[in-house]
Design a protein around this motif. Structure first.
Motif, mmCIF file in Angstrom:
data_model
loop_
_atom_site.group_PDB
_atom_site.id
_atom_site.type_symbol
_atom_site.label_atom_id
_atom_site.label_comp_id
_atom_site.label_asym_id
_atom_site.label_seq_id
_atom_site.Cartn_x
_atom_site.Cartn_y
_atom_site.Cartn_z
ATOM 1 N N MET A 92 -6.887 12.217 -11.569
ATOM 2 C CA MET A 92 -7.186 12.569 -10.189
ATOM 3 C C MET A 92 -6.567 13.910 -9.846
ATOM 4 O O MET A 92 -5.692 14.396 -10.555
ATOM 5 C CB MET A 92 -6.678 11.495 -9.224
ATOM 6 C CG MET A 92 -5.198 11.204 -9.326
ATOM 7 S SD MET A 92 -4.129 12.309 -8.374
ATOM 8 C CE MET A 92 -4.523 11.819 -6.714
ATOM 9 N N SER A 93 -7.036 14.499 -8.769
ATOM 10 C CA SER A 93 -6.461 15.753 -8.296
ATOM 11 C C SER A 93 -6.461 15.725 -6.772
ATOM 12 O O SER A 93 -7.234 14.983 -6.146
ATOM 13 C CB SER A 93 -7.247 16.961 -8.814
ATOM 14 O OG SER A 93 -8.596 16.872 -8.404
ATOM 15 N N ILE A 94 -5.594 16.532 -6.158
ATOM 16 C CA ILE A 94 -5.448 16.525 -4.702
ATOM 17 C C ILE A 94 -5.601 17.939 -4.160
ATOM 18 O O ILE A 94 -5.553 18.923 -4.901
ATOM 19 C CB ILE A 94 -4.077 15.955 -4.286
ATOM 20 C CG1 ILE A 94 -2.950 16.781 -4.921
ATOM 21 C CG2 ILE A 94 -3.948 14.494 -4.678
ATOM 22 C CD1 ILE A 94 -1.572 16.389 -4.437
ATOM 23 N N ASN A 95 -5.754 18.006 -2.865
ATOM 24 C CA ASN A 95 -5.897 19.300 -2.208
ATOM 25 C C ASN A 95 -4.554 20.022 -2.125
ATOM 26 O O ASN A 95 -3.479 19.407 -2.178
ATOM 27 C CB ASN A 95 -6.465 19.122 -0.791
ATOM 28 C CG ASN A 95 -7.853 18.525 -0.820
ATOM 29 O OD1 ASN A 95 -8.612 18.774 -1.757
ATOM 30 N ND2 ASN A 95 -8.176 17.735 0.192
ATOM 31 N N GLY A 96 -4.633 21.317 -1.957
ATOM 32 C CA GLY A 96 -3.433 22.134 -1.912
ATOM 33 C C GLY A 96 -2.534 21.844 -0.734
ATOM 34 O O GLY A 96 -1.304 22.020 -0.822
ATOM 35 N N ASP A 97 -3.099 21.383 0.383
ATOM 36 C CA ASP A 97 -2.268 21.132 1.555
ATOM 37 C C ASP A 97 -1.462 19.843 1.438
ATOM 38 O O ASP A 97 -0.505 19.639 2.176
ATOM 39 C CB ASP A 97 -3.149 21.073 2.807
ATOM 40 C CG ASP A 97 -4.261 20.037 2.677
ATOM 41 O OD1 ASP A 97 -4.572 19.661 1.529
ATOM 42 O OD2 ASP A 97 -4.806 19.620 3.716
ATOM 43 N N ILE A 98 -1.836 18.966 0.525
ATOM 44 C CA ILE A 98 -1.101 17.712 0.300
ATOM 45 C C ILE A 98 -0.060 17.887 -0.792
ATOM 46 O O ILE A 98 1.066 17.399 -0.680
ATOM 47 C CB ILE A 98 -2.068 16.566 -0.078
ATOM 48 C CG1 ILE A 98 -3.093 16.359 1.028
ATOM 49 C CG2 ILE A 98 -1.310 15.286 -0.361
ATOM 50 C CD1 ILE A 98 -4.148 15.321 0.681
#
Length: 457
Positions: A181-187
């Motif tokens: 999985m990957s997440i957004n930069g703001d998280i």
């Protein structure tokens, strides 16, 4: 009447000694009794000891010898001595160096098998038993942050590693790695990972103070834990269905993931970021280390008050490990300003021992079969060191990483160790012996996949 002068010593005449009686007492009576009935080893031992030590005193048999215990006596006793099997020396291989021209296969690459290399180490307790080969995988963008916890190995044999804004999984059964999985930069970035005991769910601490819980089988997010921390969550630890989280806000929180209002308990004591959390094997005591150089032991039933507070470390307490063979034994280590491994009695709060390692200690792992502990280090060697407890004699030093070895985790069978360093590589080692429970079975769930682990260059 004439006087006789005898001098100051008594020298007996050989004519007064009954050699026939002496010979019978030493040899004859023992041989006759043996012919009458069969004796056990214990009976023969006692009989021989009695004959040699007691019966010789009759008629002053021993009084003329310069050494009252003869060589025959020593030989006779050694025949009955229990011979303990000698334990062979265990050899742990040093890793191969990577050539500067060669690239290391990525953790998420489909071609994860790479080149093979035979292992040359042996474990001598059961003959010359060949140990494993090793593997090196690339871990690009892994954060070089001492306070975080970015790798963990599940009971279902998956190795998870957080690489900045994504989590990669490596299946140790078939050697295949993939992006999970990957997440957004703001998280992000992702600041901690920890597998649930069932091996199917994984918790991930985020830089924005939230914690996400994912199901690996379905690749879906189950829930987000939020509202407890005010800054990044760098440490996670499971205790059955309770996920304990530690944040940069110095707070420790117990989260019951089964219920909607997950925040069930808070531990307050640290004055800086909580860098490590470890529940004891019984699940009754929690050890926490922080960037304030403090080590706490908490009791689950009295979370509002710590059980022990240790101020002996001189730097960040990141490495903590409970001994699986001794429930009250806790090991802890400090950073570059401390460089020591300390051992505590968690019941009494007494420091049992302290060992100067000579370098920054980043992580600790206990063997589950022997009193051995593995430590990972920073400069100048960036090595893994295996110690014998309690003597703290060095058994082996494993070198190969070129930057500080920030993280370590243990395989389900407890034999394999994965280490990740700031040099952006993840290395697999076989360090520990198989626990006795696993050795009694001909086929174990997690030992089998590691037979074909190969060292990648």
């Amino acid at each position: 009447m004439s006087r006789r002068y005898y001098g100051d010593r008594f020298i007996p005449a050989r004519s007064s000694i009954d050699f026939d009686l002496a010979n019978f007492l030493l040899v004859g009576s023992a041989s006759q009794s043996q012919t009458r009935q069969e004796k056990t080893d214990d009976t023969l031992y006692r009989q021989r000891l009695y004959a040699l030590m007691m019966m010789r005193n009759r008629n002053r048999i021993l009084s003329f010898w310069s050494n009252p215990i003869s060589r025959d006596f020593q030989t006779d006793l050694s025949d009955f001595a229990e011979k303990k099997p000698s334990k062979g020396r265990r050899y742990i291989p040093k890793p191969l160096a990577l050539d500067s021209e060669e690239s290391v296969p990525s953790l998420s690459s489909s071609d994860c098998n790479g080149k093979e290399s035979s292992g040359h180490s042996i474990l001598g307790t059961r003959g010359r038993e060949l140990l494993e080969e090793k593997r090196i995988l690339s871990a690009p963008e892994i954060l070089d942050d001492y306070n975080l916890n970015l790798i963990d190995w599940s009971s279902s044999n998956y190795l998870a590693i957080a690489l900045s804004h994504r989590v990669c999984l490596w299946d140790a059964t078939n050697g295949v790695g993939f992006d999970f999985m990957s997440i957004n930069g703001d998280i992000g970035p992702i600041t901690s990972v920890s597998w649930a005991p069932d091996g199917q769910r994984i918790a991930m601490g985020m830089n924005n103070s939230t914690v996400e819980l994912w199901d690996v089988t379905s690749s879906q997010k189950l829930r987000t834990l939020q509202g407890g921390h005010q800054s990044r969550v760098g440490s996670l630890c499971w205790n059955d269905h309770v996920l304990t989280t530690g944040g940069k806000d110095s707070i420790i929180i117990d989260n019951d993931v089964r219920i909607r209002s997950h925040h069930v308990r808070t531990y307050k004591g640290h004055k800086a970021e909580v860098c490590q959390l470890k529940w004891s094997n019984s699940g009754k005591q929690l050890a926490s280390g922080g960037n304030d150089s403090l080590l706490y032991i908490w009791d689950r039933t009295m979370a509002s008050r710590w059980l022990h507070k240790f101020e002996d470390h001189m730097s960040t307490v990141k490495a903590i490990a409970w001994c699986p063979l001794q429930s009250n034994l806790l090991a802890s280590s400090g950073g570059a300003g401390d460089q020591s491994i300390k051992f505590w009695n968690a019941q009494t709060g007494v420091c049992l021992n302290s060992c100067d390692t000579g370098s920054q200690v980043c992580s600790l792992l206990w063997s589950k079969s022997n009193k051995e502990i593995l430590s990972s280090h920073g400069p100048t060697q960036n090595q893994l060191t295996l110690w014998k407890y309690p003597s703290m004699a060095k058994i082996a030093e494993l070198t190969g990483h070129t930057s500080r070895v920030l993280f370590m985790t243990q395989s389900p069978d407890s034999c394999m160790v994965a280490s990740a360093a700031a040099d952006e590589t993840l290395r697999i080692w076989k360090v520990f012996e198989t626990p006795e429970v696993a050795m009694l079975t001909t086929e174990t769930t997690y030992a089998e996949p590691f037979r074909n682990l190969n060292y990648i260059r």
